[in-house]
Every structure is written in C-alpha cells, then in structure tokens.
Design a protein around this motif. Sequence first.
Motif, PDB file in Angstrom:
ATOM      1  N   GLU A  72      -9.182  -7.386   6.811  1.00 34.13           N
ATOM      2  CA  GLU A  72     -10.137  -5.780   7.517  1.00 34.13           C
ATOM      3  C   GLU A  72     -10.111  -6.138   8.977  1.00 34.13           C
ATOM      4  O   GLU A  72      -9.368  -7.110   9.846  1.00 34.13           O
ATOM      5  CB  GLU A  72     -11.158  -5.466   7.663  1.00 34.13           C
ATOM      6  CG  GLU A  72     -11.558  -6.966   7.268  1.00 34.13           C
ATOM      7  CD  GLU A  72     -12.582  -6.595   8.847  1.00 34.13           C
ATOM      8  OE1 GLU A  72     -12.982  -5.497   9.330  1.00 34.13           O
ATOM      9  OE2 GLU A  72     -13.054  -7.976   9.264  1.00 34.13           O
ATOM     10  N   GLN A 110     -13.680  -1.497   5.008  1.00 30.49           N
ATOM     11  CA  GLN A 110     -12.264  -2.231   4.806  1.00 30.49           C
ATOM     12  C   GLN A 110     -12.000  -2.589   3.523  1.00 30.49           C
ATOM     13  O   GLN A 110     -10.774  -2.865   2.590  1.00 30.49           O
ATOM     14  CB  GLN A 110     -11.198  -1.889   5.826  1.00 30.49           C
ATOM     15  CG  GLN A 110     -10.605  -0.908   6.687  1.00 30.49           C
ATOM     16  CD  GLN A 110     -10.333  -2.131   8.386  1.00 30.49           C
ATOM     17  OE1 GLN A 110      -9.264  -3.263   7.846  1.00 30.49           O
ATOM     18  NE2 GLN A 110     -10.384  -1.450   9.294  1.00 30.49           N
ATOM     19  N   ARG A 112     -13.739  -3.410   1.047  1.00 30.63           N
ATOM     20  CA  ARG A 112     -13.796  -2.705  -0.536  1.00 30.63           C
ATOM     21  C   ARG A 112     -12.879  -2.216  -0.449  1.00 30.63           C
ATOM     22  O   ARG A 112     -12.245  -1.704  -1.831  1.00 30.63           O
ATOM     23  CB  ARG A 112     -15.022  -1.643  -0.400  1.00 30.63           C
ATOM     24  CG  ARG A 112     -15.317  -0.874  -1.670  1.00 30.63           C
ATOM     25  CD  ARG A 112     -16.094   0.491  -1.536  1.00 30.63           C
ATOM     26  NE  ARG A 112     -17.564  -0.416  -1.048  1.00 30.63           N
ATOM     27  CZ  ARG A 112     -18.456  -1.589  -1.690  1.00 30.63           C
ATOM     28  NH1 ARG A 112     -18.523  -1.601  -3.377  1.00 30.63           N
ATOM     29  NH2 ARG A 112     -19.748  -1.761  -1.264  1.00 30.63           N
ATOM     30  N   GLU A 113     -12.367  -1.490  -0.301  1.00 29.07           N
ATOM     31  CA  GLU A 113     -10.835  -0.251   0.313  1.00 29.07           C
ATOM     32  C   GLU A 113      -9.317  -1.502  -0.405  1.00 29.07           C
ATOM     33  O   GLU A 113      -8.216  -0.802  -1.731  1.00 29.07           O
ATOM     34  CB  GLU A 113     -10.324   0.355   0.894  1.00 29.07           C
ATOM     35  CG  GLU A 113      -9.470   1.732   1.345  1.00 29.07           C
ATOM     36  CD  GLU A 113      -9.619   1.983   2.879  1.00 29.07           C
ATOM     37  OE1 GLU A 113      -8.754   2.335   3.270  1.00 29.07           O
ATOM     38  OE2 GLU A 113     -10.686   2.757   3.070  1.00 29.07           O
ATOM     39  N   THR A 114      -9.725  -2.374   0.189  1.00 27.92           N
ATOM     40  CA  THR A 114      -8.122  -3.633   0.307  1.00 27.92           C
ATOM     41  C   THR A 114      -8.186  -3.958  -0.814  1.00 27.92           C
ATOM     42  O   THR A 114      -7.920  -4.142  -1.900  1.00 27.92           O
ATOM     43  CB  THR A 114      -8.494  -4.872   0.950  1.00 27.92           C
ATOM     44  OG1 THR A 114      -8.293  -3.936   2.689  1.00 27.92           O
ATOM     45  CG2 THR A 114      -7.502  -5.692   1.163  1.00 27.92           C
ATOM     46  N   ASN A 116     -10.003  -3.086  -3.551  1.00 23.22           N
ATOM     47  CA  ASN A 116     -10.412  -1.860  -4.784  1.00 23.22           C
ATOM     48  C   ASN A 116      -8.316  -1.523  -4.995  1.00 23.22           C
ATOM     49  O   ASN A 116      -8.028  -1.691  -5.962  1.00 23.22           O
ATOM     50  CB  ASN A 116     -10.699  -0.699  -4.245  1.00 23.22           C
ATOM     51  CG  ASN A 116     -12.082  -0.610  -5.065  1.00 23.22           C
ATOM     52  OD1 ASN A 116     -12.411  -1.688  -5.611  1.00 23.22           O
ATOM     53  ND2 ASN A 116     -12.968   0.136  -4.280  1.00 23.22           N
ATOM     54  N   ARG A 117      -7.358  -2.376  -3.930  1.00 25.62           N
ATOM     55  CA  ARG A 117      -6.458  -1.022  -4.216  1.00 25.62           C
ATOM     56  C   ARG A 117      -5.406  -2.410  -4.488  1.00 25.62           C
ATOM     57  O   ARG A 117      -4.797  -2.290  -5.360  1.00 25.62           O
ATOM     58  CB  ARG A 117      -5.617  -0.969  -2.296  1.00 25.62           C
ATOM     59  CG  ARG A 117      -4.563  -0.194  -2.377  1.00 25.62           C
ATOM     60  CD  ARG A 117      -3.995  -0.134  -0.867  1.00 25.62           C
ATOM     61  NE  ARG A 117      -4.137  -1.519   0.037  1.00 25.62           N
ATOM     62  CZ  ARG A 117      -5.163  -1.737   1.120  1.00 25.62           C
ATOM     63  NH1 ARG A 117      -5.135  -0.391   1.456  1.00 25.62           N
ATOM     64  NH2 ARG A 117      -4.513  -3.116   1.032  1.00 25.62           N
ATOM     65  N   ASP A 118      -5.777  -3.959  -4.016  1.00 25.31           N
ATOM     66  CA  ASP A 118      -4.776  -4.791  -4.251  1.00 25.31           C
ATOM     67  C   ASP A 118      -5.132  -5.461  -5.522  1.00 25.31           C
ATOM     68  O   ASP A 118      -4.569  -6.629  -6.007  1.00 25.31           O
ATOM     69  CB  ASP A 118      -5.050  -5.514  -2.918  1.00 25.31           C
ATOM     70  CG  ASP A 118      -4.321  -4.996  -1.543  1.00 25.31           C
ATOM     71  OD1 ASP A 118      -3.547  -3.622  -1.848  1.00 25.31           O
ATOM     72  OD2 ASP A 118      -4.523  -5.640  -0.706  1.00 25.31           O
TER      73      ASP A 118
END
Length: 197
Positions: A72, A110, A112-114, A116-118
């Motif tokens: 991040e 970021q 959390r987003e990363t 969740n995405r990866d």
Amino acid sequence: MAEQSRLVVLAGPTAVGKGTVAAAIRDEHPDVWYSVSATTRPPRPGEVDGVHYHFVSDEEFDRMVAEGELLEWATVHRVARYGTPRKPVEAALAAGRPALLEIDLQGARQVRETLNRDGGPEALFVFLAPPSWEELVRRLVGRGTESEEERERRLETARVELAAEAEFDVTIVNREVHDAAAQLVALMTAPSTDSEA
C-alpha cells in the motif's frame, strides 16, 4: 503454525500514539515482526533509517510504486508519501511470525482492498483511539515536532480519521502505552478463528 502467521493492521488518527505502541511491542515482543514503512519525508530527530522508516527519495518511491513493490502507499497530510514494502510482509507471514503493520487510515484501506482483491493473508484491522479529542490535541501539541500550520493540518486530518473507526474490526483505546500494546499482542497471538472483538 498457520494461525501464528496473523497479519494485524494498526491504524488511527495522527498523534494517537501508533508509533509509540508499536515501539513498545517491538521492544517487549521480539517474536512479533514489525513492518518498517518507506517514506519520502525527512527524518525527525532521533529517527534511524531502516529502523523507524526507510527514508527514500521521491524518485525511488516512484520506482517502488511502478514495480509493484508496495503493499500500500499514500500521500499523508498532503505532503509526504508513505508505503509498506510487500516482500518483507510476505516473508514474515510465510515464516509463521505474527506481523504488525502500523500505518495511516488511507494505507489501511488500501491493504484491505489489496488483500480482498488478491486473496492475500487473513488480516485483523485494529483502530487505535485516543481517550478523548482533548487528549489527542494535547499529545499532538506536546510532541513539538510540527509547525503551527502542520499541527492545524494534522488536527483537520485527525477529525476525518476518527470518523473511520467503524471500518475496523477492533478498537483499542490508548490510555496507557503498555496496556494498549499488551491488548494488541493478545489479539495478534490469539487463534484467528470465529469472530474478533
């Protein structure tokens, strides 16, 4: 084994004591792996490169972003950039160590987003809160490391950051550093099943 490789993301408003709590954990719990962020801001008195932060140039930070080397990153207080190098986090978790990221609110979002995405490792998001707004202001003014203009900018940022508490899994109120650190370590080493809090 796997339940020991827990990633804990610690965030909270500016001047709440995130760095002080993280330092207490680093001193008292050497088994906990502590992420060292990269930043473009200059060192404060007493800060050591590679211990408190990796102090890098804007050009080096640009390269790290372009090559995907940061888990991040964000611009904080509209001035400096901060980021979490990805490889050391992954290596600590692979080695089975509980890992701590002490970052700002934007960075926590970021991560959390990363994840969740990866489909990355399970993470527990912990919000470090001040006992009161007045105490937060006292701590910020008391440390004496910012100009009046910088203090006002940080207080404005802190108001926004406090409103994000509900985004986190757990809140720890930082009344006393060693107590807050002990609460955080207990969360880091607890089995990572069922509900948190």
